[in-house]
Design a protein around this motif. Structure first.
Motif, PDB file in Angstrom:
ATOM      1  N   LEU A  35       0.825  -1.201   0.000  1.00  7.10           N
ATOM      2  CA  LEU A  35       0.000   0.000   0.000  1.00  7.10           C
ATOM      3  C   LEU A  35       0.863   1.256   0.000  1.00  7.10           C
ATOM      4  N   SER A  51       2.390   2.165  -3.407  1.00  4.65           N
ATOM      5  CA  SER A  51       1.499   2.385  -4.549  1.00  4.65           C
ATOM      6  C   SER A  51       0.894   3.777  -4.491  1.00  4.65           C
ATOM      7  N   LEU A  69      -3.021   3.711  -4.947  1.00  7.58           N
ATOM      8  CA  LEU A  69      -3.765   3.288  -3.765  1.00  7.58           C
ATOM      9  C   LEU A  69      -3.712   4.349  -2.677  1.00  7.58           C
ATOM     10  N   PRO A  98     -11.861   0.965  -4.855  1.00  4.87           N
ATOM     11  CA  PRO A  98     -10.455   0.611  -4.617  1.00  4.87           C
ATOM     12  C   PRO A  98     -10.078   0.647  -3.139  1.00  4.87           C
ATOM     13  N   ALA A  99     -10.519   1.681  -2.413  1.00  2.49           N
ATOM     14  CA  ALA A  99     -10.208   1.765  -0.985  1.00  2.49           C
ATOM     15  C   ALA A  99     -10.863   0.626  -0.221  1.00  2.49           C
ATOM     16  N   VAL A 136      -8.873  -2.496  -0.652  1.00  2.00           N
ATOM     17  CA  VAL A 136      -7.696  -2.468   0.215  1.00  2.00           C
ATOM     18  C   VAL A 136      -8.076  -2.917   1.623  1.00  2.00           C
ATOM     19  N   LEU A 187      -5.298  -6.459  -4.230  1.00  2.00           N
ATOM     20  CA  LEU A 187      -4.589  -5.179  -4.214  1.00  2.00           C
ATOM     21  C   LEU A 187      -4.269  -4.701  -5.629  1.00  2.00           C
ATOM     22  N   ALA A 240      -7.428  -3.364  -7.063  1.00  2.00           N
ATOM     23  CA  ALA A 240      -7.700  -2.052  -6.480  1.00  2.00           C
ATOM     24  C   ALA A 240      -6.864  -0.977  -7.158  1.00  2.00           C
ATOM     25  N   GLU A 241      -5.600  -1.265  -7.401  1.00  2.00           N
ATOM     26  CA  GLU A 241      -4.728  -0.290  -8.055  1.00  2.00           C
ATOM     27  C   GLU A 241      -5.180  -0.027  -9.486  1.00  2.00           C
ATOM     28  N   ALA A 299      -8.173   2.178  -9.400  1.00  2.00           N
ATOM     29  CA  ALA A 299      -7.822   3.547  -9.036  1.00  2.00           C
ATOM     30  C   ALA A 299      -7.196   4.288 -10.212  1.00  2.00           C
TER      31      ALA A 299
END
Length: 392
Positions: A203, A206, A209, A339-340, A343, A364, A367-368, A371
């Motif tokens: 995290l 990134s 993120l 995305p959050a 995470v 993850l 999520a990235e 984002a």
């Protein structure tokens, strides 16, 4: 009275499992005794049952010391025992919230029944929800979801979010726990599992993120009463009888509920569907996950269908208090928060793990990707073409 208490204490001690042996056994015996004392004190079991019935206390996984109590092989109660924590509702406050939602908003059919609560004992006792299975367990059996659940959940959250601040005065404001990872404290590193440390490292490395968490932090608005912990483990699918079809939905674990942002609850729903997609991809340590993406048993079509059913029910439920553009604005914000939320899901899954599992790494990465490309994120849920229009 003292004599009666002494007799109960003696009876509990006499019936408790033997505590001799390794520590885990001793811990189970202590849990059994504490649970029985709570139920006796609350009048939920009698001394006659204590002596004559077969009482089993089965530990359950979760954030707290949860246990299921069965009497003569019949599951009857779930007892939650937790240390004092300023980030969660007290047992009495949670009981009051459930009563408020039942009485003021007619949600009794989708709420667990509180049988007893005590702030002094830090315990919360619920009637066991018979013939039930949480949504993740149901999905894991066949990588499919019952068609009705998304619509039912959308309707329920629309009613919950319909609570205006005035109607819910007194409920504390709640911020998502994932925001603590934006600037971790030393304790996050000292008290965490290796998998959590790896998650924090990814995290922190990134930028997308970090930006997703910043967007959540900066745009947070505690405007409506929210559940704040929407995930599959907190959604119970129920049957009227063991052999009947799934026909009901119960939303449990309200200890994080309070004034929050409805978009965070919605992001929780969407992220769960995206998580099913990731979890259904066959994986191998010898090949990159992308090689098997086309073989996912819960693919983009299923994700989109579930998300749109949910949104149609939710947006229809809030239509009386919000116009089309306002509803579309909530949807856009919810998609931006996915995305959050992913995470946070990865962080929760990493608890007590010795290493970062491949599926968590994929969460993850998803999520990235979301984002970095919000439109592609919306496309996963079937909303890329027109976020302002309600899905059919």
């Amino acid at each position: 009275m003292n004599q009666a208490l002494h007799e109960i204490e003696s009876a509990v001690s006499a019936r408790a499992p033997a505590s001799a042996g390794p520590d885990p056994v001793a811990g189970e015996a202590a849990t059994w005794s504490r649970v029985i004392r709570i139920l006796l004190g609350a009048g939920l079991i009698s001394t006659r049952e204590l002596y004559s019935a077969t009482i089993e206390v089965t530990p359950l996984s979760g954030r707290n010391s949860n246990a299921m109590v069965s009497i003569d092989k019949q599951a009857r109660y779930v007892v939650r025992m937790s240390p004092e924590d300023p980030d969660v509702l007290t047992p009495s406050a949670e009981a009051g919230l459930l009563a408020h939602l039942r009485d003021e908003h007619g949600l009794s059919a989708v709420l667990p029944r509180c049988a007893y609560s005590s702030d002094a004992e830090r315990c919360f006792v619920l009637d066991y929800v018979q013939h039930s299975r949480n949504l993740r367990m149901y999905w894991a059996r066949g990588h499919r979801l019952p068609a009705f659940h998304a619509s039912r959940l959308g309707t329920v959250l629309a009613v919950l979010h319909g609570s205006q601040p005035k109607a819910a005065s007194g409920w504390r404001a709640v911020r998502p726990s994932v925001l603590k990872l934006r600037r971790p404290k030393a304790s996050n590193y000292l008290d965490s599992s290796p998998a959590v440390l790896r998650t924090i490292g990814l995290l922190q490395g990134s930028a997308p993120l970090q930006q997703a968490l910043a967007q959540l932090d900066d745009g947070w608005q505690a405007t409506h009463l929210c559940h704040n912990d929407i995930r599959s483990e907190n959604l119970l699918l129920t049957r009227s009888a063991p052999s009947a079809r799934v026909s009901g939905l119960v939303l449990i674990d309200w200890e994080l509920a309070g004034m929050g942002d409805p978009a965070w609850d919605l992001a929780g729903v969407f992220s769960e569907y995206a998580g099913y997609f990731i979890d259904s991809i066959p994986t191998s340590s010898h090949f990159p996950p992308g090689r098997f993406m086309a073989w996912a048993q819960f693919g983009p079509q299923q994700v989109s269908a579930a998300a749109q059913r949910f949104w149609h029910a939710y947006s229809s439920g809030i239509a009386h208090g919000a116009g089309e553009e306002q509803a579309a604005s909530v949807l856009r914000k919810a998609l931006g928060l996915v995305p959050a939320r992913l995470v946070q899901t990865a962080f929760e899954r990493a608890q007590r793990k010795s290493s970062l599992e491949l599926a968590n790494g994929m969460l993850l990465q998803l999520a990235e990707n979301m984002a970095c490309d919000p439109r592609a994120s919306a496309a996963i849920f079937g909303f890329a073409d027109s976020l302002g229009a309600r899905p059919s």
